[in-house]
Design a protein around this motif. Structure first.
Motif, PDB file in Angstrom:
ATOM      1  N   UNK A  91      35.626 -35.000 -38.651  1.00 35.14           N
ATOM      2  CA  UNK A  91      35.497 -36.402 -38.268  1.00 35.14           C
ATOM      3  C   UNK A  91      34.539 -36.499 -37.092  1.00 35.14           C
ATOM      4  N   UNK A  92      33.443 -37.233 -37.278  1.00 34.15           N
ATOM      5  CA  UNK A  92      32.461 -37.424 -36.220  1.00 34.15           C
ATOM      6  C   UNK A  92      32.561 -38.816 -35.627  1.00 34.15           C
ATOM      7  N   UNK A  93      32.761 -38.886 -34.330  1.00 37.71           N
ATOM      8  CA  UNK A  93      32.927 -40.175 -33.655  1.00 37.71           C
ATOM      9  C   UNK A  93      31.784 -40.368 -32.662  1.00 37.71           C
ATOM     10  N   UNK A  94      31.034 -41.430 -32.864  1.00 28.96           N
ATOM     11  CA  UNK A  94      29.944 -41.769 -31.949  1.00 28.96           C
ATOM     12  C   UNK A  94      30.495 -42.754 -30.930  1.00 28.96           C
ATOM     13  N   UNK A  95      30.733 -42.282 -29.710  1.00 31.71           N
ATOM     14  CA  UNK A  95      31.315 -43.123 -28.672  1.00 31.71           C
ATOM     15  C   UNK A  95      32.807 -42.880 -28.546  1.00 31.71           C
ATOM     16  N   UNK A  96      33.185 -41.854 -27.791  1.00 34.58           N
ATOM     17  CA  UNK A  96      34.593 -41.485 -27.682  1.00 34.58           C
ATOM     18  C   UNK A  96      35.250 -42.248 -26.520  1.00 34.58           C
ATOM     19  N   UNK A  97      35.261 -43.587 -26.653  1.00 38.48           N
ATOM     20  CA  UNK A  97      35.983 -44.417 -25.702  1.00 38.48           C
ATOM     21  C   UNK A  97      37.447 -44.499 -26.111  1.00 38.48           C
ATOM     22  N   UNK A  98      38.129 -45.555 -25.671  1.00 40.67           N
ATOM     23  CA  UNK A  98      39.559 -45.661 -25.927  1.00 40.67           C
ATOM     24  C   UNK A  98      39.868 -45.773 -27.423  1.00 40.67           C
ATOM     25  N   UNK A  99      39.112 -46.606 -28.150  1.00 41.91           N
ATOM     26  CA  UNK A  99      39.353 -46.725 -29.591  1.00 41.91           C
ATOM     27  C   UNK A  99      38.947 -45.441 -30.300  1.00 41.91           C
ATOM     28  N   UNK A 100      37.790 -44.886 -29.928  1.00 46.76           N
ATOM     29  CA  UNK A 100      37.358 -43.629 -30.519  1.00 46.76           C
ATOM     30  C   UNK A 100      38.367 -42.516 -30.298  1.00 46.76           C
ATOM     31  N   UNK A 101      38.929 -42.492 -29.094  1.00 47.40           N
ATOM     32  CA  UNK A 101      39.953 -41.481 -28.779  1.00 47.40           C
ATOM     33  C   UNK A 101      41.178 -41.662 -29.665  1.00 47.40           C
ATOM     34  N   UNK A 102      41.609 -42.919 -29.867  1.00 44.21           N
ATOM     35  CA  UNK A 102      42.781 -43.182 -30.702  1.00 44.21           C
ATOM     36  C   UNK A 102      42.529 -42.760 -32.151  1.00 44.21           C
ATOM     37  N   UNK A 103      41.318 -42.965 -32.639  1.00 42.28           N
ATOM     38  CA  UNK A 103      40.968 -42.518 -33.989  1.00 42.28           C
ATOM     39  C   UNK A 103      40.978 -40.994 -34.049  1.00 42.28           C
ATOM     40  N   UNK A 104      40.409 -40.361 -33.029  1.00 41.33           N
ATOM     41  CA  UNK A 104      40.348 -38.901 -32.990  1.00 41.33           C
ATOM     42  C   UNK A 104      41.746 -38.285 -32.974  1.00 41.33           C
ATOM     43  N   UNK A 105      42.675 -38.888 -32.247  1.00 39.02           N
ATOM     44  CA  UNK A 105      44.047 -38.366 -32.200  1.00 39.02           C
ATOM     45  C   UNK A 105      44.685 -38.400 -33.582  1.00 39.02           C
ATOM     46  N   UNK A 106      44.478 -39.485 -34.304  1.00 42.88           N
ATOM     47  CA  UNK A 106      45.031 -39.572 -35.650  1.00 42.88           C
ATOM     48  C   UNK A 106      44.427 -38.491 -36.546  1.00 42.88           C
ATOM     49  N   UNK A 107      43.133 -38.285 -36.403  1.00 45.37           N
ATOM     50  CA  UNK A 107      42.484 -37.270 -37.220  1.00 45.37           C
ATOM     51  C   UNK A 107      42.947 -35.858 -36.891  1.00 45.37           C
ATOM     52  N   UNK A 108      43.016 -35.569 -35.613  1.00 46.48           N
ATOM     53  CA  UNK A 108      43.362 -34.210 -35.184  1.00 46.48           C
ATOM     54  C   UNK A 108      44.826 -33.873 -35.441  1.00 46.48           C
ATOM     55  N   UNK A 109      45.723 -34.744 -34.976  1.00 46.67           N
ATOM     56  CA  UNK A 109      47.141 -34.414 -35.023  1.00 46.67           C
ATOM     57  C   UNK A 109      47.819 -34.862 -36.316  1.00 46.67           C
ATOM     58  N   UNK A 110      47.236 -35.865 -36.984  1.00 46.30           N
ATOM     59  CA  UNK A 110      47.827 -36.320 -38.237  1.00 46.30           C
ATOM     60  C   UNK A 110      47.284 -35.618 -39.457  1.00 46.30           C
ATOM     61  N   UNK A 111      46.016 -35.195 -39.388  1.00 43.34           N
ATOM     62  CA  UNK A 111      45.358 -34.658 -40.578  1.00 43.34           C
ATOM     63  C   UNK A 111      44.669 -33.319 -40.328  1.00 43.34           C
ATOM     64  N   UNK A 112      44.858 -32.741 -39.163  1.00 41.45           N
ATOM     65  CA  UNK A 112      44.278 -31.444 -38.882  1.00 41.45           C
ATOM     66  C   UNK A 112      42.767 -31.415 -38.989  1.00 41.45           C
ATOM     67  N   UNK A 113      42.126 -32.512 -38.626  1.00 38.16           N
ATOM     68  CA  UNK A 113      40.670 -32.609 -38.763  1.00 38.16           C
ATOM     69  C   UNK A 113      39.969 -31.959 -37.573  1.00 38.16           C
ATOM     70  N   UNK A 114      38.770 -31.506 -37.801  1.00 35.72           N
ATOM     71  CA  UNK A 114      37.893 -31.045 -36.734  1.00 35.72           C
ATOM     72  C   UNK A 114      37.181 -32.260 -36.163  1.00 35.72           C
ATOM     73  N   UNK A 115      37.117 -32.351 -34.853  1.00 33.62           N
ATOM     74  CA  UNK A 115      36.567 -33.539 -34.196  1.00 33.62           C
ATOM     75  C   UNK A 115      35.238 -33.202 -33.524  1.00 33.62           C
TER      76      UNK A 115
END
Length: 324
Positions: free
Chosen positions: A148-172
């Motif tokens: 999962x690639x996030x352009x702009x890791x602000x508060x919303x980006x961080x919340x998306x990244x958490x779901x990807x990492x901890x919910x789906x084992x995604x690489x961030x």
């Protein structure tokens, strides 16, 4: 003399009722006729505006001689002419943080719906086509374990990244102006140049405000880097993506698909996007839950009242206005 509050959208009468003794309150409503006419009629007496989804600048506010503050029920504020507001000394506030988690929920809904082709296969099933076990032509792609690639890791980006990492084992992967060492450690995220992010991510999610710099941030070149197996998710602002280039990439299948909540023109009532099976379209619903919209309205009302009472609002966007 009482100051006047003009509520032009997204605020319930019950929320403003407790303040009716202190302020003259005007609440616009479609049941009362043309909304633009109501706005123009009430604007000259207004000291404070509260609402969202209305473009406001020099032309629209020419008659607002008493205006002190605009409290926007939104995070983005590209609908407002900041230079003009600053020149008039008019404060602008927004509602950050309140909708972070809800918007991240939607981003992930779009990731899953696009990857597993949910709307397309829902229509296919309801049309009576399920007569035997599906074949590879109807397969989607996995989400778990992907990048999962996030352009702009602000508060919303961080919340998306958490779901990807901890919910789906995604690489961030993430790119942007600022590194976030704490999040790199917590999420195993890697800070990379944007071109690398685009070429290595299975899902690309820009989460940036709309500025001159971010307009058409994702264009033909960037879509080519995402490639035929990549999926683009946009829950930020429509013009962050070159919509014509995206449509071409989807039509030619040079990217796998897209999940979109925002568009160059809104409302979007007619578009080539609607003819494509490899795109999921929803009508700008990032914050559209009852709980979140109520929380945003309450936050905006707090900002408005603080400004009208001579205090520094919690979420003041343009501190320059107070220096005029």
């Amino acid at each position: 003399m009482k100051k006047t509050i003009l509520a032009f959208s997204r605020v319930s009468p019950s929320m403003l009722e407790p303040y009716a003794d202190k302020y003259d309150i005007v609440i616009m409503s479609p049941e009362m006729g043309d909304m633009d006419a109501q706005f123009e009629a009430a604007l000259p007496n207004a000291h404070g505006l509260i609402g969202g989804n209305r473009r406001l600048g020099e032309v629209e506010l020419a008659s607002a001689k008493n205006l002190e503050i605009i409290s926007s029920i939104s995070v983005g504020y590209d609908n407002y002419d900041l230079s003009y507001l600053n020149s008039r000394g008019i404060m602008l506030t927004n509602t950050p943080d309140v909708l972070n988690e809800t918007t991240a929920d939607l981003a992930f809904a779009l990731i899953l719906a696009t990857a597993r082709r949910i709307p397309e296969l829902d229509d296919w099933t309801k049309d009576g086509n399920w007569s035997k076990t599906i074949d590879a032509s109807h397969f989607g792609c996995d989400v778990h374990g992907k990048t999962l690639g996030i352009i702009g890791l602000g508060k919303i980006g961080e919340a998306i990244a958490r779901r990807g990492r901890f919910g789906f084992g995604m690489n961030i992967l993430y790119s942007g102006k600022t590194r976030k060492p704490q999040l790199e450690e917590e999420l195993g995220a890697r800070f990379v140049p944007q071109e690398q992010l685009l070429s290595e991510s299975d899902f690309v999610c820009p989460v940036v405000p709309l500025t001159a710099e971010t307009r058409n941030l994702i264009g033909q070149k960037e879509l080519a880097l995402i490639g035929a197996e990549g999926i683009l998710i946009n829950v930020s602002r429509g013009p962050v993506v070159d919509q014509d280039a995206l449509i071409q990439a989807l039509e030619e299948k040079t990217i796998r698909g897209a999940g979109l909540d925002v568009y160059v023109k809104e409302p979007l009532t007619d578009s080539r996007l609607f003819k494509l099976k490899n795109v999921v379209t929803v009508p700008h619903i990032g914050s559209a839950t009852s709980d979140t919209r109520d929380a945003m309205a309450k936050r905006a009302l707090d900002n408005l009242l603080m400004g009208l009472e001579g205090q520094w609002p919690r979420d003041l966007v343009n501190s320059q206005a107070l220096r005029q």
